[in-house]
Design an enzyme around this catalytic site. Structure first.
Site, PDB file in Angstrom:
ATOM      1  N   ARG A  99       0.839  -1.197   0.000  1.00  0.00           N
ATOM      2  CA  ARG A  99       0.000   0.000   0.000  1.00  0.00           C
ATOM      3  C   ARG A  99       0.880   1.256   0.000  1.00  0.00           C
ATOM      4  O   ARG A  99       1.949   1.271   0.625  1.00  0.00           O
ATOM      5  CB  ARG A  99      -0.837  -0.024   1.277  1.00  0.00           C
ATOM      6  CG  ARG A  99      -1.817   1.109   1.457  1.00  0.00           C
ATOM      7  CD  ARG A  99      -2.947   1.019   0.505  1.00  0.00           C
ATOM      8  NE  ARG A  99      -4.090   1.827   0.924  1.00  0.00           N
ATOM      9  CZ  ARG A  99      -5.088   2.135   0.108  1.00  0.00           C
ATOM     10  NH1 ARG A  99      -5.087   1.737  -1.145  1.00  0.00           N
ATOM     11  NH2 ARG A  99      -6.105   2.842   0.545  1.00  0.00           N
ATOM     12  N   THR A 376      -9.784   0.287  -9.876  1.00  0.00           N
ATOM     13  CA  THR A 376      -8.821  -0.615  -9.269  1.00  0.00           C
ATOM     14  C   THR A 376      -8.847  -1.873 -10.120  1.00  0.00           C
ATOM     15  O   THR A 376      -9.705  -2.016 -10.977  1.00  0.00           O
ATOM     16  CB  THR A 376      -9.259  -0.882  -7.816  1.00  0.00           C
ATOM     17  OG1 THR A 376      -9.191   0.347  -7.133  1.00  0.00           O
ATOM     18  CG2 THR A 376      -8.439  -1.921  -7.120  1.00  0.00           C
ATOM     19  N   THR A 394      -4.041  -0.840  -7.383  1.00  0.00           N
ATOM     20  CA  THR A 394      -4.801   0.349  -7.765  1.00  0.00           C
ATOM     21  C   THR A 394      -3.964   1.613  -7.857  1.00  0.00           C
ATOM     22  O   THR A 394      -2.892   1.711  -7.253  1.00  0.00           O
ATOM     23  CB  THR A 394      -5.928   0.588  -6.719  1.00  0.00           C
ATOM     24  OG1 THR A 394      -6.804   1.603  -7.185  1.00  0.00           O
ATOM     25  CG2 THR A 394      -5.391   0.976  -5.371  1.00  0.00           C
ATOM     26  N   ASN A 396      -6.089   4.150  -7.325  1.00  0.00           N
ATOM     27  CA  ASN A 396      -7.276   4.692  -6.688  1.00  0.00           C
ATOM     28  C   ASN A 396      -8.279   5.152  -7.739  1.00  0.00           C
ATOM     29  O   ASN A 396      -9.077   4.367  -8.190  1.00  0.00           O
ATOM     30  CB  ASN A 396      -6.957   5.802  -5.685  1.00  0.00           C
ATOM     31  CG  ASN A 396      -8.152   6.084  -4.785  1.00  0.00           C
ATOM     32  OD1 ASN A 396      -9.014   5.214  -4.637  1.00  0.00           O
ATOM     33  ND2 ASN A 396      -8.232   7.255  -4.191  1.00  0.00           N
ATOM     34  N   ASP A 418      -7.900   8.286   0.104  1.00  0.00           N
ATOM     35  CA  ASP A 418      -8.429   7.209   0.951  1.00  0.00           C
ATOM     36  C   ASP A 418      -8.268   7.508   2.444  1.00  0.00           C
ATOM     37  O   ASP A 418      -8.837   6.807   3.280  1.00  0.00           O
ATOM     38  CB  ASP A 418      -7.751   5.871   0.622  1.00  0.00           C
ATOM     39  CG  ASP A 418      -8.468   5.140  -0.512  1.00  0.00           C
ATOM     40  OD1 ASP A 418      -9.574   5.558  -0.880  1.00  0.00           O
ATOM     41  OD2 ASP A 418      -7.911   4.152  -1.017  1.00  0.00           O
ATOM     42  N   SER A 448     -10.215  -0.561   1.133  1.00  0.00           N
ATOM     43  CA  SER A 448     -11.299  -1.556   1.125  1.00  0.00           C
ATOM     44  C   SER A 448     -10.924  -2.788   0.306  1.00  0.00           C
ATOM     45  O   SER A 448     -11.739  -3.708   0.150  1.00  0.00           O
ATOM     46  CB  SER A 448     -12.569  -0.959   0.501  1.00  0.00           C
ATOM     47  OG  SER A 448     -12.983   0.168   1.212  1.00  0.00           O
ATOM     48  N   GLY A 468     -13.622  -1.682  -7.102  1.00  0.00           N
ATOM     49  CA  GLY A 468     -14.921  -1.063  -6.809  1.00  0.00           C
ATOM     50  C   GLY A 468     -14.971  -0.221  -5.559  1.00  0.00           C
ATOM     51  O   GLY A 468     -16.056   0.006  -5.012  1.00  0.00           O
ATOM     52  N   GLY A 469     -13.822   0.243  -5.067  1.00  0.00           N
ATOM     53  CA  GLY A 469     -13.817   1.123  -3.893  1.00  0.00           C
ATOM     54  C   GLY A 469     -14.558   0.480  -2.739  1.00  0.00           C
ATOM     55  O   GLY A 469     -14.320  -0.690  -2.392  1.00  0.00           O
TER      56      GLY A 469
HETATM   57  O1  DON Z   1      -7.955   1.069  -1.489  1.00  0.00           O
HETATM   58  C1  DON Z   1      -9.115   1.341  -1.723  1.00  0.00           C
HETATM   59  O2  DON Z   1     -10.043   0.932  -1.070  1.00  0.00           O
HETATM   60  C2  DON Z   1      -9.422   2.180  -2.940  1.00  0.00           C
HETATM   61  N1  DON Z   1      -8.314   3.024  -3.242  1.00  0.00           N
HETATM   62  C3  DON Z   1      -9.767   1.289  -4.060  1.00  0.00           C
HETATM   63  C4  DON Z   1     -10.154   2.047  -5.268  1.00  0.00           C
HETATM   64  C5  DON Z   1     -11.005   1.304  -6.190  1.00  0.00           C
HETATM   65  O3  DON Z   1     -11.347   0.171  -5.987  1.00  0.00           O
HETATM   66  C6  DON Z   1     -11.452   2.064  -7.351  1.00  0.00           C
HETATM   67  N2  DON Z   1     -12.305   1.316  -8.175  1.00  0.00           N
HETATM   68  N3  DON Z   1     -12.819   0.653  -8.691  1.00  0.00           N
END
Ligand code: DON
Length: 567
Positions: A99, A376, A394, A396, A418, A448, A468-469
């Site tokens: 990360r 992501t 990702t 992001n 985030d 997430s 998918g955030g």
């Molecule tokens: O780490 C996370 O939770 C977000 N940065 C993830 C971003 C994400 O999944 C974007 N889309 N689909």
């Protein structure tokens, strides 16, 4: 079939599923030796070629990560971060946290004006939004510990793709065009990059990226130093100076990915292996599964009022916990044992009623909608020895901060968003947070992402994950419930319509066709506010059948470029 037609056929299938409980899908992607499922057929090809050359799943993961940075630039990356959950053929598990981190010069109020108000967009676009990238060190560490082929061999396919060019698919051209203006704006004055164009990108156009090719050659020859030191680091630092970004030479030099024990939980006769903090994914997933087991979710019909209502009520409570308690474990104490204890969860879920909806209303929060997004990317890989790796990675947002490193040909992440940039103010996924996820120098922002591996009766059963955030956690949750309770096969799990709820806003997001008109009415009668969303999540599944064969399942219904390739 044109896109419109494909979509309507897909939606009709989803609707049928919602009405009938489940739609059978014939499995034809069955393999003996290994499978790679990624968001782009070219990266799946790269991964499966590595397997065929005798590489293991971890070798293939390294090659896929680099290939995605070339073929899927909206999310694949060398300047983002991610998580890998692994299970070796011997049944040992571990997780790798690559990360991003806040730069040393970051501070809690860096996105606020003098009055303490959030400065719109600052944590999402431009140089200040960038966290210290983790992906390259992550791949180096994964390879050092578990790789079997030479490093050079694993970076070379990405170099070839950057050199020879990638033919834009319809989806990629559309996405680049949707973001073209924003990318151009964030990179004003730069011209020598394949992603900066005055005219539209065209399906079938060949995109060569010589700057990225050179960076990848340095990574191939020098390993982590090819990115965190020397010429590439200098390019990143010059880019930071150009846009008043905070990342310093020391930030790059000192970045380290971290091995962490995987988070292990139990669901019926399954062992769930998932990602611990700084992801919220593993803890939230285990909490949800605990609730599903307590309420015996499988007794209800798929897509019924009870099934959906129960998921939403569990999710409301779990996301409230996420907002309050979860953050980087190196900076705050995450009460993991308490959050996962049966006693706590029994109490937490004790006020769930099947005939009435609870409200999230007294909790302060903004009112940001969940954004439909695949920015992501997740990939799942298994090899002939039985090693499995589940990676979510990702930038992001789509194309991250939109900033391209001049002379490097790659996008920088916008992962700083985030963090909870101000207590109670939602981020781009509508997620709120507080102290535990406040910005501190060198801290990791809460995620997430939920790469997960499931064992059943002691044997590898499924490798899964999604972008998918905030919807990642609920997508993975539904995937497991669908496999275990509703006995769906790997492809049926991927195809199944999904819903999502996250405490705030107090809504139920549902894919088109996920809720039948009758159940929708029943949910509304209970007070649920339902909002249609065209897509939630994009699963990449591999399951193992009773004969020990692998079944690869890509989410081509939602993303036509994705592909499962095995042999
Ligand atoms: O780490 C996370 O939770 C977000 N940065 C993830 C971003 C994400 O999944 C974007 N889309 N689909």
């Amino acid at each position: 079939m044109n896109l419109k037609k494909t979509l309507s056929v897909a939606l009709a299938a989803l609707f049928l599923m919602a009405c009938n409980g489940k739609q059978a899908v014939q499995i034809n992607n069955v393999h003996k030796n290994g499978v790679v499922v990624t968001a782009h057929f070219l990266s799946s090809e790269v991964g499966s070629d590595i397997l065929k050359q005798g590489g293991n799943a971890f070798d293939a993961a390294v090659a896929v990560q680099f290939a995605l940075a070339v073929v899927y630039p909206r999310a694949g990356n060398i300047a983002g971060g991610g998580f890998a959950v692994i299970r070796t053929a011997k049944g040992e598990s571990e997780s790798l946290d690559f990360r991003e981190k806040a730069p040393k010069a970051a501070s809690e109020r860096m996105y606020l004006d003098a009055n303490g108000n959030v400065i719109e967009g600052l944590s999402q676009t431009g140089h200040l939004a960038v966290g210290v990238p983790g992906s390259v060190d992550g791949m180096v560490k994964l390879h050092q510990k578990y790789g079997s082929l030479g490093w050079e061999k694993l970076v070379q396919p990405a170099i070839n793709l950057a050199k020879n060019g990638v033919t834009l698919t319809k989806l990629e051209a559309e996405k680049l065009n949707a973001y073209r203006e924003r990318i151009n704006q964030a990179n004003a004055g730069k011209t020598n990059c394949c992603y900066i164009k005055d005219a539209d990108f065209i399906t079938g156009e060949l995109i060569k990226n010589p700057e990225l090719e050179n960076v990848l050659i340095r990574i191939k020859n020098q390993g982590r130093n090819g990115f965190y030191e020397g010429e590439t680091a200098e390019l990143i630092i010059s880019e930071m100076q150009r846009g008043k970004g905070l990342i310093s030479k020391e930030d790059l030099k000192e970045y380290q990915a971290v091995w962490r024990p995987a988070l292990i939980g139990k669901y019926r006769n399954c062992k769930i292996i998932s990602m611990p903090p700084p992801s919220s994914g593993g803890i939230a997933l285990m909490q949800l599964l605990n609730g599903a087991e307590k309420f015996n979710m499988g007794q209800y019909q798929f897509g019924s009022l009870e099934h959906i209502h129960l998921m939403v009520e569990l999710e409301r409570r779990v996301y409230a916990d996420r907002a309050t308690w979860l953050g980087d474990p190196d900076y705050c104490s995450v009460p993991k044992d308490k959050l996962l204890s049966d006693e706590y969860l029994t109490n937490r879920y004790s006020n769930i009623a099947m005939n009435s909806k609870s409200n999230s209303q007294d909790i302060k929060a903004g009112n940001v909608e969940v954004i439909e997004s695949f920015e992501t990317t997740h990939f799942s890989i298994v090899d002939k020895w039985g090693n499995a790796v589940s990676v979510t990675t990702t930038l992001n947002g789509n194309y991250g901060s939109k900033v391209i490193v001049e002379g490097g040909g790659f996008f920088l992440n916008n992962e700083m968003d985030d963090f909870s940039i101000k207590s109670g103010i939602p981020n781009q996924f509508g997620l709120v947070g507080g102290k535990a996820n406040a910005i501190e120098p060198e801290k990791r922002m809460l995620s997430s992402m939920t790469p997960t591996i499931i064992e059943k009766n002691g044997k590898l059963f499924m490798v899964t994950g999604s972008p998918g955030g905030s919807t990642i956690i609920t997508s993975v949750f539904q995937n497991i419930i669908n496999a275990v309770e509703f006995k769906m096969n790997a492809q049926e799990c991927v195809n199944a319509p999904r819903i999502h709820s996250q405490w705030l806003p107090d809504k139920v997001y549902a894919e088109t066709g996920a809720i039948s008109p009758v159940v929708k009415k029943e949910l509304q009668n209970l007070g649920h506010i339902i909002q249609e969303q065209s897509r939630i999540g994009m699963m990449a599944n591999i399951s193992v059948n009773p004969k020990g064969q692998y079944i690869g399942a890509a989410d081509t219904l939602r993303h036509a470029d994705s592909k499962a390739i095995g042999y």
